[in-house]
Scaffold this active site. Structure first.
Site, PDB file in Angstrom:
ATOM      1  N   GLU A 104       0.863  -1.184   0.000  1.00  0.00           N
ATOM      2  CA  GLU A 104       0.000   0.000   0.000  1.00  0.00           C
ATOM      3  C   GLU A 104       0.895   1.227   0.000  1.00  0.00           C
ATOM      4  O   GLU A 104       1.801   1.339   0.823  1.00  0.00           O
ATOM      5  CB  GLU A 104      -0.818   0.072   1.292  1.00  0.00           C
ATOM      6  CG  GLU A 104      -2.017  -0.807   1.352  1.00  0.00           C
ATOM      7  CD  GLU A 104      -2.760  -0.610   2.688  1.00  0.00           C
ATOM      8  OE1 GLU A 104      -2.706   0.503   3.258  1.00  0.00           O
ATOM      9  OE2 GLU A 104      -3.369  -1.568   3.155  1.00  0.00           O
ATOM     10  N   ASP A 129      -6.359   7.573  11.038  1.00  0.00           N
ATOM     11  CA  ASP A 129      -4.994   7.206  11.399  1.00  0.00           C
ATOM     12  C   ASP A 129      -4.601   7.678  12.791  1.00  0.00           C
ATOM     13  O   ASP A 129      -4.941   8.783  13.209  1.00  0.00           O
ATOM     14  CB  ASP A 129      -4.011   7.777  10.367  1.00  0.00           C
ATOM     15  CG  ASP A 129      -4.077   6.987   9.069  1.00  0.00           C
ATOM     16  OD1 ASP A 129      -3.865   5.766   9.122  1.00  0.00           O
ATOM     17  OD2 ASP A 129      -4.365   7.586   8.016  1.00  0.00           O
ATOM     18  N   TYR A 142     -11.029  -5.525   2.653  1.00  0.00           N
ATOM     19  CA  TYR A 142     -10.187  -5.086   3.771  1.00  0.00           C
ATOM     20  C   TYR A 142     -11.017  -5.151   5.052  1.00  0.00           C
ATOM     21  O   TYR A 142     -11.966  -4.398   5.222  1.00  0.00           O
ATOM     22  CB  TYR A 142      -9.719  -3.658   3.494  1.00  0.00           C
ATOM     23  CG  TYR A 142      -8.583  -3.152   4.369  1.00  0.00           C
ATOM     24  CD1 TYR A 142      -8.619  -3.261   5.752  1.00  0.00           C
ATOM     25  CD2 TYR A 142      -7.471  -2.541   3.795  1.00  0.00           C
ATOM     26  CE1 TYR A 142      -7.577  -2.796   6.538  1.00  0.00           C
ATOM     27  CE2 TYR A 142      -6.418  -2.061   4.570  1.00  0.00           C
ATOM     28  CZ  TYR A 142      -6.485  -2.196   5.946  1.00  0.00           C
ATOM     29  OH  TYR A 142      -5.453  -1.724   6.721  1.00  0.00           O
TER      30      TYR A 142
END
Ligand SMILES: Cc1ncc(COP(=O)(O)O)c(C=O)c1O
Lengths: 392, 260
Positions: free
Chosen positions: B49, B60, B172
């Site tokens: 990625e 994040d 994912y």
């Protein structure tokens, strides 16, 4: 212009024209759907509405008065009516939103409330509601803002909230929202994120506008009583995310009044922004050619935000409202003018609305003798130190 | 077409009886990020990625926030990152990881073709849920870029089925309720979600978030087809570790997965 298409229910996709929507990680989708469903049923439930109305009256001090500003009117040559949100408990319109979302938090069975804050007014209001309802409260606040609004940090802690300074990015309101969202992703099972303005993912922009619409609905009635049944020519409010403006406009959108929102010149998303996505919504944003969000800059922590609520983007594009700017210097002058002519020290945020009016009347953009309803969204105590520093 | 097609490659890895190892690097992070990318591949990563940094990465944690901020401060942008990627020949698929405003600002079609021209054959956009992603999915697919969708522990069954149906390349699975970042253990929610995803789709299922080392990788891969390791590797780069150190860490994880 058809008034009926404005400020209605944006429907399940949360769109105001091209703006709004729900741009959030999958982890938060069920929570936003739950908030939407809970709010839809609460807002249609007379028992919930009755409970909220009681709190707004007995706890927050509503209805707030409309004050005719006679000496200021003489000075500017227009007739100015002030909607006095500065007189509410905690000193700003933010209390209207948090009492609604606090009740909703209880209704959803959640025990913890998150808030972001810039000036600290929404943080103080959230801490207040959390204390009232027996909820745990965590407030995220940019480090720059904890420094310039130290008194509000202390008030929040006194009210039992935990204040977490945010050290990432520009260390202001935008980054406080990021950090609150990160917390919410991890705690969503028992936590409600009480967003402080008409921003964020659906249903927040709509829900917060509805909760703030009490400002506009009261003001319209009060204006009619003062103006012999007529509506004002111009309705004016400051815009950070845009909640006091949205609540005010909601009461007048169906009248012929000119609606004007005033942003800080350093954070003027409607003037210099480009459509994009931030904090779950599509709206006008200050950003560069690659979509990196730019930092806003203003003396007013509450207007220091690179975006604007999506419904304002829509109202601006459709032409039903217009958006203007005021510079830091103009704002300081306006704040002193109101203090000296009316004995009212406003917060820096609503001083932006007045600053625009001062300039617009001098430039002849507002016809002499017009009637103006301006929302005075908060009182100036929190800014006394900042203003003292700037005027020295 | 430039680059390696994602789903075919991952199916091949699975068919060979190996677990899929996905690693992550923040594009534009220091002068050594391309070397780190190559070291990851040499050490056995099956897919990398490429983070295209964004100013406000709400999914994040501190490590990738810091890596993103540093890359942006050093002048990284999608064009500079993709230019650099286009120049390295890699034998595994590359997938971009970014936030929706970066895609939207460039324009769906333009962004998809920027990726395709650089040989980046997939994209993960974690703040773009099903309801809003239709247009991007169509443009990405048309350009030969797989739109990879994410499922979370709280995703109900009907949404999970829809995510599996529309995701391309792989699905994912987000291991935990929270943001990216190193964690001490793999959450119990991970195995539950992995089992639900495996029951719902034949597409490769890769689990990510919070996997820091070999033991966690093995645990998270037990019920899925593979894992993503990101923050732990970026922490090494941020703390001054070079491509060799990153390569060695990836090799450790590869060995643990292969011998589990
Ligand atoms: C007194 C006051 N007015 C206005 C604002 C700006 O918010 P909004 O645009 O949502 O009304 C703030 C925000 O902190 C405030 O404290």
């Amino acid at each position: 212009m058809s008034a009926a298409v404005h400020m209605t229910d944006p429907g399940p996709d949360g769109r105001f024209g091209d703006f709004g929507g729900r741009f959030i990680p999958e982890s938060l989708v069920p929570a936003c759907l739950e908030v939407e469903q809970a709010f839809r049923s609460a807002w249609a439930d007379p028992v919930f509405r009755g409970r909220l109305d009681d709190l707004l009256r007995d706890y927050a001090g509503r209805p707030t008065p409309v004050t005719e500003a006679k000496r200021l009117s003489e000075e500017l040559g227009v007739r100015i009516l002030l909607k006095r949100e500065d007189l509410t408990h905690t000193g700003s319109h933010k209390i209207n939103n948090v009492l609604g979302q606090g009740l909703l938090t209880l209704q959803m069975g959640k025990t913890r409330m998150l808030a972001e804050t810039g000036a600290g007014q929404h943080g103080v209001a959230s801490a207040t509601a959390a204390a009232l309802f027996g909820l745990e409260c965590v407030v995220y606040m940019g480090e720059v803002d904890t420094e310039r609004q130290e008194l509000n940090v202390f008030r929040m802690r006194l009210l039992g909230a935990e204040v977490r300074p945010v050290r990432s990015g520009s260390r202001t309101l935008k980054d406080a929202v990021n950090e609150a969202l990160r917390d919410w992703v991890a705690t969503v099972e028992h936590t409600h994120y009480c967003i402080g303005s008409v921003m964020g993912p659906h249903p927040f922009p709509w829900m917060v506008r509805e909760l703030q619409s009490v400002v506009g609905h009261e003001a319209r009635e009060q204006c009619r009583a003062l103006l012999g049944g007529a509506d004002p020519d111009l309705v004016l409010a400051c815009v950070g995310g845009g909640s006091n403006a949205a609540g005010t406009f909601a009461g007048f959108v169906e009248t012929g009044a000119d609606l004007v929102g005033v942003e800080a010149a350093g954070g003027a998303a409607m003037d210099r922004g480009i459509p994009g996505i931030l904090h779950g919504m599509r709206s006008y944003l200050l950003q560069d050619e690659w979509g990196q969000i730019l930092e806003a800059e203003s003396i007013s922590a509450g207007l220091d935000y690179p975006g604007i609520g999506p419904e304002h983007s829509y109202l601006g594009d459709s032409g039903r409202a217009r958006y203007a700017q005021a510079s830091d210097d103009e704002v300081l002058d306006a704040l002193q003018l109101l203090a000296r002519t009316e004995g009212i020290i406003p917060a820096l945020e609503p001083a932006h609305a007045l600053a625009w009016l001062v300039g617009a009347t001098r430039r002849g953009e507002v016809e002499a003798g017009s009637t103006v309803l301006m929302t005075l969204s908060g009182r100036g105590d929190k800014d006394a130190e900042t203003v003292m520093g700037l005027l020295k | 077409m430039k680059g390696v097609e994602v789903e075919a490659h991952l199916r091949q890895v699975r068919a060979e009886g190996r677990k899929i190892l996905v690693t992550y690097v923040t594009g534009g992070l220091g002068p050594g990020w391309v070397d780190a990318l190559e070291a990851m591949v040499a050490a056995g990563a099956d897919l990398v990625e490429i983070g295209i940094p964004y100013s406000d990465p709400v999914m994040d944690g501190p490590t990738i926030q810091e890596a993103s901020a540093r890359a942006l401060a050093e002048g990284a942008n999608p064009a500079s990152i993709l230019d650099a990627v286009a120049r390295v020949p890699v034998a595994v698929p590359l997938v971009a990881m970014t936030y929706y405003n970066v895609v939207f600002r460039s324009g769906h079609q333009r962004f998809a073709s920027l990726l395709a021209q650089a040989g980046v054959r997939g994209a993960i956009v974690p703040d773009l849920p099903l309801e809003e992603s239709g247009e991007w999915e169509a443009e990405a697919e048309a350009a030969g870029v797989a739109p990879v969708l994410l499922a979370a522990p709280v995703t109900p069954d009907d949404r999970l089925a829809e995510i599996c149906r529309r995701s391309r390349g792989f699905v994912y699975g987000v291991n935990l309720m929270g943001v990216t970042g190193e964690r001490a253990t793999v959450s119990g929610a991970a195995a539950v979600l992995a089992r639900r995803l495996k029951a719902a789709t034949d597409r490769p299922v890769v689990m990510g978030f919070g996997i820091s080392g070999p033991d966690q990788a093995v645990a998270a891969a037990a019920e899925s087809d593979g894992v993503v390791v990101a923050s732990a590797l970026m922490r090494m780069l941020l703390d001054g570790g070079g491509p060799d150190a990153v390569g060695a860490a990836v090799a450790d994880i590869r060995r643990a997965l292969d011998s589990a």
